[in-house]
Each structure stands twice: as C-alpha cells, then as structure tokens.
Scaffold this motif. Structure first.
Motif, PDB file in Angstrom:
ATOM      1  N   THR A   1     -11.774   2.593   5.873  1.00  0.00           N
ATOM      2  CA  THR A   1     -10.687   1.813   6.477  1.00  0.00           C
ATOM      3  C   THR A   1      -9.849   2.654   7.435  1.00  0.00           C
ATOM      4  O   THR A   1      -9.157   2.104   8.285  1.00  0.00           O
ATOM      5  N   ARG A   2      -9.897   3.963   7.261  1.00  0.00           N
ATOM      6  CA  ARG A   2      -9.032   4.816   8.078  1.00  0.00           C
ATOM      7  C   ARG A   2      -9.826   5.741   8.990  1.00  0.00           C
ATOM      8  O   ARG A   2      -9.235   6.495   9.772  1.00  0.00           O
TER       9      ARG A   2
ATOM     10  N   VAL B   1     -12.360   3.637  -0.697  1.00  0.00           N
ATOM     11  CA  VAL B   1     -12.595   2.860   0.511  1.00  0.00           C
ATOM     12  C   VAL B   1     -11.926   3.485   1.759  1.00  0.00           C
ATOM     13  O   VAL B   1     -12.246   3.133   2.887  1.00  0.00           O
ATOM     14  N   VAL B   2     -11.009   4.434   1.510  1.00  0.00           N
ATOM     15  CA  VAL B   2     -10.184   4.941   2.618  1.00  0.00           C
ATOM     16  C   VAL B   2     -10.997   5.511   3.798  1.00  0.00           C
ATOM     17  O   VAL B   2     -10.674   5.223   4.953  1.00  0.00           O
TER      18      VAL B   2
ATOM     19  N   CYS C   1      -5.590  -1.732   6.121  1.00  0.00           N
ATOM     20  CA  CYS C   1      -6.871  -1.364   5.508  1.00  0.00           C
ATOM     21  C   CYS C   1      -7.723  -2.562   5.121  1.00  0.00           C
ATOM     22  O   CYS C   1      -8.949  -2.511   5.191  1.00  0.00           O
TER      23      CYS C   1
ATOM     24  N   GLN D   1      -3.954  11.394   4.263  1.00  0.00           N
ATOM     25  CA  GLN D   1      -4.814  11.026   3.139  1.00  0.00           C
ATOM     26  C   GLN D   1      -5.356  12.265   2.458  1.00  0.00           C
ATOM     27  O   GLN D   1      -5.722  12.261   1.302  1.00  0.00           O
TER      28      GLN D   1
ATOM     29  N   GLY E   1       0.800  -1.230   0.000  1.00  0.00           N
ATOM     30  CA  GLY E   1       0.000   0.000   0.000  1.00  0.00           C
ATOM     31  C   GLY E   1       0.820   1.261   0.000  1.00  0.00           C
ATOM     32  O   GLY E   1       1.946   1.292  -0.510  1.00  0.00           O
ATOM     33  N   CYS E   2       0.255   2.306   0.597  1.00  0.00           N
ATOM     34  CA  CYS E   2       0.819   3.642   0.443  1.00  0.00           C
ATOM     35  C   CYS E   2       1.876   3.955   1.514  1.00  0.00           C
ATOM     36  O   CYS E   2       2.137   3.157   2.408  1.00  0.00           O
TER      37      CYS E   2
ATOM     38  N   ASN F   1       1.008   3.463   5.093  1.00  0.00           N
ATOM     39  CA  ASN F   1       1.182   2.110   5.616  1.00  0.00           C
ATOM     40  C   ASN F   1       2.635   1.845   6.001  1.00  0.00           C
ATOM     41  O   ASN F   1       2.902   1.162   6.981  1.00  0.00           O
TER      42      ASN F   1
ATOM     43  N   THR G   1      -1.712  -4.386   5.249  1.00  0.00           N
ATOM     44  CA  THR G   1      -2.348  -4.513   3.938  1.00  0.00           C
ATOM     45  C   THR G   1      -3.035  -3.248   3.438  1.00  0.00           C
ATOM     46  O   THR G   1      -3.328  -2.332   4.194  1.00  0.00           O
ATOM     47  N   CYS G   2      -3.337  -3.287   2.137  1.00  0.00           N
ATOM     48  CA  CYS G   2      -4.004  -2.195   1.428  1.00  0.00           C
ATOM     49  C   CYS G   2      -5.311  -2.726   0.836  1.00  0.00           C
ATOM     50  O   CYS G   2      -5.389  -3.900   0.486  1.00  0.00           O
ATOM     51  N   ALA G   3      -6.305  -1.852   0.720  1.00  0.00           N
ATOM     52  CA  ALA G   3      -7.600  -2.294   0.186  1.00  0.00           C
ATOM     53  C   ALA G   3      -8.067  -1.420  -0.970  1.00  0.00           C
ATOM     54  O   ALA G   3      -9.215  -1.513  -1.400  1.00  0.00           O
ATOM     55  N   ILE G   4      -7.171  -0.600  -1.494  1.00  0.00           N
ATOM     56  CA  ILE G   4      -7.607   0.468  -2.395  1.00  0.00           C
ATOM     57  C   ILE G   4      -8.224  -0.069  -3.693  1.00  0.00           C
ATOM     58  O   ILE G   4      -9.183   0.505  -4.201  1.00  0.00           O
TER      59      ILE G   4
HETATM   60 FE1  F3S Z   1      -3.088   3.369   1.880  1.00  0.00          FE
HETATM   61 FE2  F3S Z   1      -4.158   1.329   0.619  1.00  0.00          FE
HETATM   62 FE3  F3S Z   1      -5.043   2.018   2.980  1.00  0.00          FE
HETATM   63  S1  F3S Z   1      -3.543   3.208  -0.290  1.00  0.00           S
HETATM   64  S2  F3S Z   1      -4.699   4.187   3.159  1.00  0.00           S
HETATM   65  S3  F3S Z   1      -2.993   1.273   2.493  1.00  0.00           S
HETATM   66  S4  F3S Z   1      -6.283   1.341   1.301  1.00  0.00           S
END
Ligand code: F3S
Ligand code: SAH
Ligand code: SF4
Length: 457
Positions: A188-189, A184-185, A102, A220, A32-33, A36, A68-71
């Motif tokens: 999730t955040r 989705v952010v 996320c 974000q 992810g970003c 993360n 993890t990331c969920a984007i």
């Molecule tokens: Fe980043 Fe992915 Fe969460 S871009 S904020 S880790 S959904």
C-alpha cells in the motif's frame, strides 16, 4: 512512475446546491497510523492551495474524504460502516465521496466496482492528483482513480497544514521494503524512499516557530532512513539539536536495523526520549522465520541487552497472536517472554490475513478465530497487570511531564506524557502552566494506562 488518472462515468446526479468552483467544502476523517495523520495534513495543504475549504461539520460538506488503513480486516470493516452512513446522505443531496490511503491503494478498482457511491480513490502516492479528481467528480460527475505508487514521491516541498498544538510529526521516509510476510504496508505504501535532511530540518524549525515542542519522526521502517551520507542516527541528532524543542521521538524502528549509533543517540542526547518502540511480533523462532522478520529471538534479546546496558530506556512493542500454524507451545514462548520483558506497553493483535501478502500466498490461515482471540486476550490481560505494576511503582515519586492539552474527560485537568510516554493527568488548579511547559508531577494514583498526580509548585 505516474499516469493519468482513469476516469469513468458516474451515476451521481449533479447537485443543484454546489457552490462556485474554488469554494467546495471538504470534511475529512482519518483512520490508521500516525503516518496517515501526517498525510491528512499534506492532503489539506494540497487541496487548500487549489481553493478547497475544510469544514469540521460533515452536514455542510460537498466532499467527504476518508483517509483509510488496511492493516487488519477490522480497519476495512470500520470504513464500510462509515461509508454506509454517507451512501444515504449522498442520495439526498449529491455529495462527492473519496477514499484515500492504504485501503484505496490495496483494493483499487475492486472498491469502486463494489461501492457505486464512491466517486474518487487516491492511494498514498497520488495526493497531488486529488484536486483534479475531485473537481472532475464535482463538476462533470466523473469517477476517478489514482493509485500509482511512486519510487520518488516524498511530498518534500509540501508544507503540511497542521491543526496546531505542541506535538508535530515529520515523515522522514515513506514506504517499506521489508515485506514481513503478514503485512500489507509494502503493497500500500510502495518502496522505501527518504527525504533529504535539509528539508526535514527546515520543517522542524518551522514547526518550532509554530509552537511545537515535541517532534516525532515517522517512517514505516524509520531506522532505514538514508539520504546520501546521512543515516537515521545523524538525522535524529540534527533534529534534536534544533533550538526550541523539548522532546524528540521516533517510530517505528525495525529491530533488525538498529545500529549502535542510534542507541548512542537515544542514550546521550538530552532531548531524545529514552523510550523505544521495538516490535517483537513473536518470541518463537519458527514464527519469526515464517513472518520474515529477519531476526531470531536471540538476536532480539541481544539488542534488548544492549539497550538496557545504556540505562533506563523504556521499551514498548507490537505482537501478533495466532499467526499461520502457531502452536500452543509457540504462543506460550511469546507469553513467557512478555512476562519476562516487562514492556511498558504491548500492542497485541489477532493475526488478520491480508490479500496479496506473502503469508496469504504461502501459508494457511489455520488458527481458529476463538483461539486467536483467546491468545490475544491472554497477552492483553498479562500486559495490563505489568503496566499497572510499573505505573503503581511510580506512586510517591515525581515525574517530569510536558503539558500537552486538556485531559480527555475534563477541561479542568491537564494531560501530558512522561519521557517514557506514559500518560499523566492532573488538576489545572495545582499550577497554572501552559501547553509545552515541562512540569514536575507527584504521582498519587495509577491505572494500567494513566498516572494521576498533583503539580509541584
Ligand atoms: Fe498506516 Fe494502516 Fe497504512 S497502519 S501505513 S494506515 S495500512
Ligand atoms: N512498520 C511497523 C509496523 C506497522 S503496522 C513495524 O514494522 O514495526 C503495526 C503493527 O500492526 C505491526 O507491528 C504488527 O504487530 C501489526 N500487524 C501488521 N500486519 C498485521 C496483520 N496482518 N495482522 C495482525 N496484525 C498486524
Ligand atoms: Fe510491515 Fe514489516 Fe514493513 Fe513493518 S517492517 S511496515 S511490519 S513489512
């Protein structure tokens, strides 16, 4: 808001080889970003304070963690691929597997129910509970879940455990209240909250004392930072004034909240880099409205004009292709604007429907996969040509680059970035130098992503 983690029995067999409490070894991977990446530094710090050790070798770990990331859907798929590998290993020797971040927050119990070999889930606001959850899983074979979002958690007092290097990140705000319909952010955040400026400045000074020369302020929706009377532009200048820093960047600002004072700070302060990431998403007003972005094409272009009036500030962007109902003509508007804008880089994504989002509830995901793919590739190819042209225009000129470390392909070469965030690679033989030094490089060759040159002595 917080509550006790839910504990469930597990089928995990106790592992004969687990060490004494306090000496568990943890292997962690981050997706992810940059937020993360930063959160991983927080998790390391929280866990080390409770006696856990980290290892870069997954074979010797007692605990495997994924942040993890969920984007987009492919972020999910990547994780499932990784998890499968550890499922087999867990059967051989009772590992504890934890999913953070996320995706844990987004899927919650559903993820535990569908993957029996996951022991612990912790969302982005629940990391303080992680040591207890993991200890319970390791010693009592309990499965645990902590996915409460908080209106207050900023991890302000936790000192991130960094891997070193001259680049440092500071999360100045967390969460997002924008609810762009595709994203989705916000789920999730959670809600936006900002840290106080004193803590941020203290962290910046500590980073400098550890050798950091470039800081990126993260959020974000970073420009909606506010703490008391301090807004983002004031915070940015205060950080840039910390002695010892060479460069300050920030990501990601939202085009609808970009005040003149922030632009002034970028244009005026010598160490705030003249590069702004300004996500456009689409250049068509009907799409922007559906996306809930809060600006029109005209308003975005007005902001771009204001930025360009200030001088050579380079822009990068994010784009989504094939959003719900996007016609060929509407896509063409985005394509044409990208051609005109000449961004330094445009991160272009196929629309990926995310559960729970406004778009998932309100609009049909009706653009065929091939069309989404075709449009995405069209823009990627166009942007490649533009980036190549822009980079080739620099051949024969000298650029200032900060040495950041070894080049990916060879430890005989240095790698760094220009102020405009373009990657530069050159031979170490040209000039000794050390990471953190600013050096002048004569550019001799260019690809869409990288400049190659020699260091001027
Ligand atoms: Fe980043 Fe992915 Fe969460 S871009 S904020 S880790 S959904
Ligand atoms: N907060 C940042 C964006 C973070 S997500 C901002 O608003 O600028 C990074 C990028 O991922 C977004 O700008 C968008 O282009 C892309 N993205 C987010 N959700 C997506 C989705 N459902 N499908 C495809 N791309 C998406
Ligand atoms: Fe997502 Fe929009 Fe928030 Fe960015 S501003 S994180 S795209 S909801």
């Amino acid at each position: 808001m917080s509550s006790t983690p839910l504990l469930l029995p597990t089928s995990l067999k106790p592992a004969a080889s687990l060490p004494e409490q306090g000496a568990y070894r943890v292997y962690m991977e981050t997706f992810g970003c940059q937020m993360n990446e930063y959160d991983t530094e927080l998790v390391r710090s929280i866990m080390k304070a409770r006696g856990f050790h980290f290892t870069p070798i997954d074979e010797e770990a007692d605990v495997i963690l994924f942040n993890t990331c969920a984007i987009r859907e492919n972020a999910h798929n990547r994780l499932y691929g990784h998890l499968a590998k550890y499922k087999a290993r867990k059967k051989e020797r009772g590992l504890v597997i934890g999913v953070l971040g996320c995706m844990a927050q987004n899927l919650k119990q559903e993820l535990l129910d569908s993957r029996s070999w996951i022991d612990v889930l912790a969302g982005p606001d629940a990391y303080r509970k992680l040591p207890d959850l993991l200890t319970d899983a390791l010693e009592h074979q309990h499965r645990g879940l902590a996915v409460d979002l908080s209106e207050y958690e900023t991890y302000a007092q936790i000192v991130p455990d960094r891997a070193g290097g001259i680049n440092g990140w500071i999360a100045v705000m967390r969460g997002c209240d924008n609810f762009c319909s595709f994203c989705v952010v916000p789920y999730t955040r959670g809600r936006e909250r900002s840290r106080d400026p004193e803590g941020i400045l203290e962290e910046a000074k500590r980073l400098v004392s550890q050798g950091v020369r470039q800081i990126t302020l993260l959020g974000q929706n970073v420009n909606s930072y506010r703490s008391g009377s301090c807004d983002f532009a004031q915070l940015l200048v205060a950080v840039a004034d910390v002695p010892g820093l060479q460069r300050v960047r920030f990501t990601s600002p939202h085009p609808k909240d970009f005040p003149p004072s922030l632009l002034e700070a970028v244009a005026q302060h010598p160490i705030i880099c003249n590069q702004i990431h300004l996500p456009l998403q689409s250049a068509n007003d009907r799409m922007l409205e559906r996306m809930g972005r809060g600006y029109t094409r005209r308003e975005y272009l007005k902001l771009v004009d204001a930025i360009q009036e200030k001088g050579p500030i380079v822009l990068t962007t994010d784009l989504i292709c094939g959003f719900c109902g996007e016609t060929d003509e509407e896509f063409q508007e985005t394509y044409d604007l990208v051609k005109e804008m000449k961004y330094q880089a445009a991160f272009t994504f196929k629309y990926s429907e995310r559960k729970h989002t406004i778009a998932a509830r309100k609009y049909a995901d009706d653009i065929p996969e091939e069309v989404k793919g075709f449009r995405t590739n069209e823009i990627i190819e166009l942007q490649k040509e533009i980036s190549l042209q822009k980079n080739q225009d620099l051949i024969g000129s000298q650029v200032e680059v900060m040495i950041e470390g070894n080049a990916k392909k060879s430890d005989q070469q240095w790698m760094g970035h220009t102020e405009h965030n373009v990657t530069v690679v050159w031979s170490k033989n040209d000039h000794p130098g050390l990471p953190g030094d600013l050096v002048s490089i004569s550019i001799q060759d260019a690809t869409p992503s990288t400049l190659y040159g020699t260091a001027d002595s």
